[in-house]
Each structure stands twice: as C-alpha cells, then as structure tokens.
Design a protein around this motif. Sequence first.
Motif, PDB file in Angstrom:
ATOM      1  N   ILE A 174       0.850  -1.435  -0.155  1.00 36.20           N
ATOM      2  CA  ILE A 174      -0.264  -0.160   0.076  1.00 36.20           C
ATOM      3  C   ILE A 174       1.002   1.026   0.301  1.00 36.20           C
ATOM      4  CG2 ILE A 174      -1.787  -1.502   1.144  1.00 36.20           C
ATOM      5  CD1 ILE A 174      -0.996   0.084   3.494  1.00 36.20           C
ATOM      6  N   VAL A 175       0.550   1.970  -0.400  1.00 36.55           N
ATOM      7  CA  VAL A 175       1.024   3.823  -1.135  1.00 36.55           C
ATOM      8  C   VAL A 175       0.700   4.604   0.417  1.00 36.55           C
ATOM      9  CG1 VAL A 175      -0.660   4.322  -2.122  1.00 36.55           C
ATOM     10  CG2 VAL A 175       1.588   5.020  -2.679  1.00 36.55           C
ATOM     11  N   LEU A 176       1.723   4.946   1.255  1.00 39.30           N
ATOM     12  CA  LEU A 176       1.196   6.317   2.024  1.00 39.30           C
ATOM     13  C   LEU A 176       1.139   7.779   1.962  1.00 39.30           C
ATOM     14  CD1 LEU A 176       4.090   7.680   3.081  1.00 39.30           C
ATOM     15  CD2 LEU A 176       5.027   5.025   3.861  1.00 39.30           C
ATOM     16  N   GLY A 177       0.277   8.521   2.284  1.00 37.74           N
ATOM     17  CA  GLY A 177       0.576   9.441   1.540  1.00 37.74           C
ATOM     18  C   GLY A 177       1.897  10.509   2.487  1.00 37.74           C
ATOM     19  N   ARG A 178       3.082  10.492   3.089  1.00 36.10           N
ATOM     20  CA  ARG A 178       3.371  10.857   3.677  1.00 36.10           C
ATOM     21  C   ARG A 178       3.435  12.669   4.235  1.00 36.10           C
ATOM     22  NH1 ARG A 178       9.266  11.003   0.650  1.00 36.10           N
ATOM     23  NH2 ARG A 178       8.723  12.546  -0.444  1.00 36.10           N
ATOM     24  N   GLY A 179       2.047  12.278   4.333  1.00 40.94           N
ATOM     25  CA  GLY A 179       1.731  14.563   4.117  1.00 40.94           C
ATOM     26  C   GLY A 179       1.861  15.852   3.090  1.00 40.94           C
ATOM     27  N   LYS A 187      -0.174  15.417  -5.212  1.00 39.05           N
ATOM     28  CA  LYS A 187       0.888  14.511  -5.285  1.00 39.05           C
ATOM     29  C   LYS A 187       0.554  13.042  -4.802  1.00 39.05           C
ATOM     30  CE  LYS A 187       5.426  13.177  -5.804  1.00 39.05           C
ATOM     31  NZ  LYS A 187       5.658  14.397  -7.164  1.00 39.05           N
ATOM     32  N   VAL A 188      -0.107  13.474  -3.636  1.00 39.74           N
ATOM     33  CA  VAL A 188      -0.675  12.070  -3.222  1.00 39.74           C
ATOM     34  C   VAL A 188      -1.910  11.397  -4.147  1.00 39.74           C
ATOM     35  CG1 VAL A 188      -2.853  11.243  -1.714  1.00 39.74           C
ATOM     36  CG2 VAL A 188      -1.209  12.945  -1.114  1.00 39.74           C
ATOM     37  N   ARG A 189      -2.530  11.997  -5.423  1.00 43.28           N
ATOM     38  CA  ARG A 189      -3.024  11.762  -5.900  1.00 43.28           C
ATOM     39  C   ARG A 189      -2.313  11.479  -7.565  1.00 43.28           C
ATOM     40  NH1 ARG A 189      -8.134  13.055  -8.339  1.00 43.28           N
ATOM     41  NH2 ARG A 189      -9.692  13.940  -7.010  1.00 43.28           N
ATOM     42  N   ALA A 190      -1.501  11.651  -7.253  1.00 44.31           N
ATOM     43  CA  ALA A 190      -0.592  11.003  -8.250  1.00 44.31           C
ATOM     44  C   ALA A 190       0.192   9.924  -7.856  1.00 44.31           C
ATOM     45  CB  ALA A 190       0.629  12.262  -8.596  1.00 44.31           C
ATOM     46  N   VAL A 239      -3.171   6.703   3.353  1.00 43.10           N
ATOM     47  CA  VAL A 239      -3.061   7.936   3.673  1.00 43.10           C
ATOM     48  C   VAL A 239      -4.275   9.045   5.226  1.00 43.10           C
ATOM     49  CG1 VAL A 239      -3.429  10.556   2.320  1.00 43.10           C
ATOM     50  CG2 VAL A 239      -3.294   8.376   1.086  1.00 43.10           C
ATOM     51  N   GLY A 240      -2.916   9.654   5.647  1.00 49.70           N
ATOM     52  CA  GLY A 240      -3.878  10.711   7.157  1.00 49.70           C
ATOM     53  C   GLY A 240      -3.556  12.319   7.046  1.00 49.70           C
ATOM     54  N   ARG A 241      -2.612  12.684   7.228  1.00 53.61           N
ATOM     55  CA  ARG A 241      -2.026  13.431   7.326  1.00 53.61           C
ATOM     56  C   ARG A 241      -2.980  14.525   6.397  1.00 53.61           C
ATOM     57  NH1 ARG A 241       3.838  15.322   8.885  1.00 53.61           N
ATOM     58  NH2 ARG A 241       4.015  13.287   7.338  1.00 53.61           N
ATOM     59  N   THR A 242      -2.454  14.290   4.790  1.00 55.02           N
ATOM     60  CA  THR A 242      -3.902  15.401   4.113  1.00 55.02           C
ATOM     61  C   THR A 242      -5.390  14.452   4.147  1.00 55.02           C
ATOM     62  OG1 THR A 242      -1.549  14.250   2.840  1.00 55.02           O
ATOM     63  CG2 THR A 242      -2.890  15.586   1.802  1.00 55.02           C
TER      64      THR A 242
END
Length: 310
Positions: free
Chosen positions: A232-237, A242-245, A261-264
């Motif tokens: 799974i891919v994380l969002g890294r804030g 960027k998250v969408r990409a 995906v957390g902080r975002t």
Amino acid sequence: MNLGYHQALYVLPFDHRQSYVTDMFHFKPPLDATQRDQVIDSKQLIYEGFRQALTEGVPFDAAGILVDEQFGAAILRDARQRGCVTALSVERSGTDEFEFEYGADFASHIEAFDPTFAKVLVRYNPEGDPALNLRQLGRLKQLSEYCQSSQHKFMFELLVPATDDQLARAGGDKGTFDRQARPLLMQQALHVLQDAGIEPDVWKVEGLDLHADGERMVQIARRGGRDQVGCIVLGRGADEAKVRAWLTVAAGVTGFIGFAVGRTSFWDAVSGYRAQTLTRAEAASQIAGRLREWVGVFEAGRLSHRPGTA
C-alpha cells in the motif's frame, strides 16, 4: 499462518503522536490531563469522519483505521467490536531508531487490542549506519516472529531517509533524491529485511512516480513464494496533487492493494475544528470526503489498467 494480505485495503492512519502533539496542539510533553483529553477528542473526531465515510460509499470490507494505543485505545476497541479492519502502531514515536513503544511487553499490548495488523514504522536506509540497521533488524525479526506465531497480520511502514552523502549527490534537493535514488534504496531495503527473516503481510511504502518502480517493488515483496503479500502507498503528508499522483501510479500496479493517507486527510479538518472555523460535523464531513476522494482515485486508476478498458 499464511503470509500475505491481498484484498483491497484503504487505511485512514492517525497514529501520529509526538509530531501531532507538538505541531497540531503546540503542547510540550508530558501532557497534563486536560491536554491529553484534547488530543484524544481530536482522534475521536477523525474516527467520526472515518465512520461517516463508511455510510457514504467507502467499502466497509476494504476500509481500515491505524491508530495508537496512547490516544486511541477506545477507538481501537470500538472499531474492532464493529468488525472494522484495525491496525495498532507498536513503535515508539519521535525516535529515528525503531524501538518498541512498550519495550519487552509489546506482545501483551497487541493481544489486549487484538488488531487485524500490528504495524511498525521504520526508518531504514541500506546505506545508512550499519550498527543502527543491525539493531533494528534484531527487534524487527522479534516482532515478525511474534506476529507469525500469534496469527496477527504484520504491516511494515518503510521510510528511507537520505543520508548526508546521498542528499549531497542529489544536489541537496530532496525531490531529486526521491526521484533518482529512493526507489532503488527501497528495493534494496526490502531485500535486506526479507533476508533477515522479517516477513510483513503488507508493505506500506512511500509514493513512487514511475509505474516500473512500483512493479519492481511488488516483484521483490512477492519473491520467493511470498505471492500473497500486498503493498500500500502512504501519503507522507504531501499535498493533494502529489497524493493523487502517487495513488494513480500505485493503482496501476498489480500487487498494490490500496493506500494509507493520514495527514492530508485529517490535518486541515482538525485544525479548522480547533480554530473554531469548522463545526465538529463539518470537520468530520471533510475527513470523510477526503477518504472518499482517495478511494475514488485509487479505484479509477485500477479500473483504467484492467484489460479491455480504455
């Protein structure tokens, strides 16, 4: 125990502790009772957003939460009672070296909450400090063996921070390091960790810009008969674009089963609620909307890569 987890997995992570307390609340640990209650209540708000998303189309069987025992114990118990996928963080927060949050007593804390996943966040650079890496490998193998013997799934969040030399070679630019060096280092890290006897069911990894890098990550994650292991891919804030990409790239790779995906997802909503520019209901709805958005992006990306689709 059968290694791996291959069904869809859409995780809302809010196990942030040290950085969350200092950056969101500007509190300095140790917290007093009032401060602690504020942090706990904010995590309850995030959980309310998650539960709202389930009523608005996010698939129950795929959705999950990742939260910490320190501020989220009641949430973990409630989510498990409801039959949700749960992940419990077991690492100590705010340290560069992986250590257990509760030391040698880590197993009893996992057993107390009986989560779907025991999750660990590790900063591991294969070209980093050899002694540091070796210490971490020993603790991680202990956790891996415990998970296999106790029938708990193991989620491994891998971060690869640049060494000073690596960053210098990238001209001091973290974006260049991310594009040119990090993918190969991630692949090398997986090899080393697996060869050391560390066997996650799910790898939670930083976003990749190229489809080929994602495919290579899955090939390594599933090598040697590990055919059911998921990524799974994380969002890294990162920001929304960027998250969408990253989600779109991951969705196109067989073996990437979802995201965390957390902080975002929650940061602006919790900030708005604390600043009283959002009501609690508005903040929860904003979090729910973000989670629905990520699910939509990932599922659209996955659909577009199916054979016979445009």
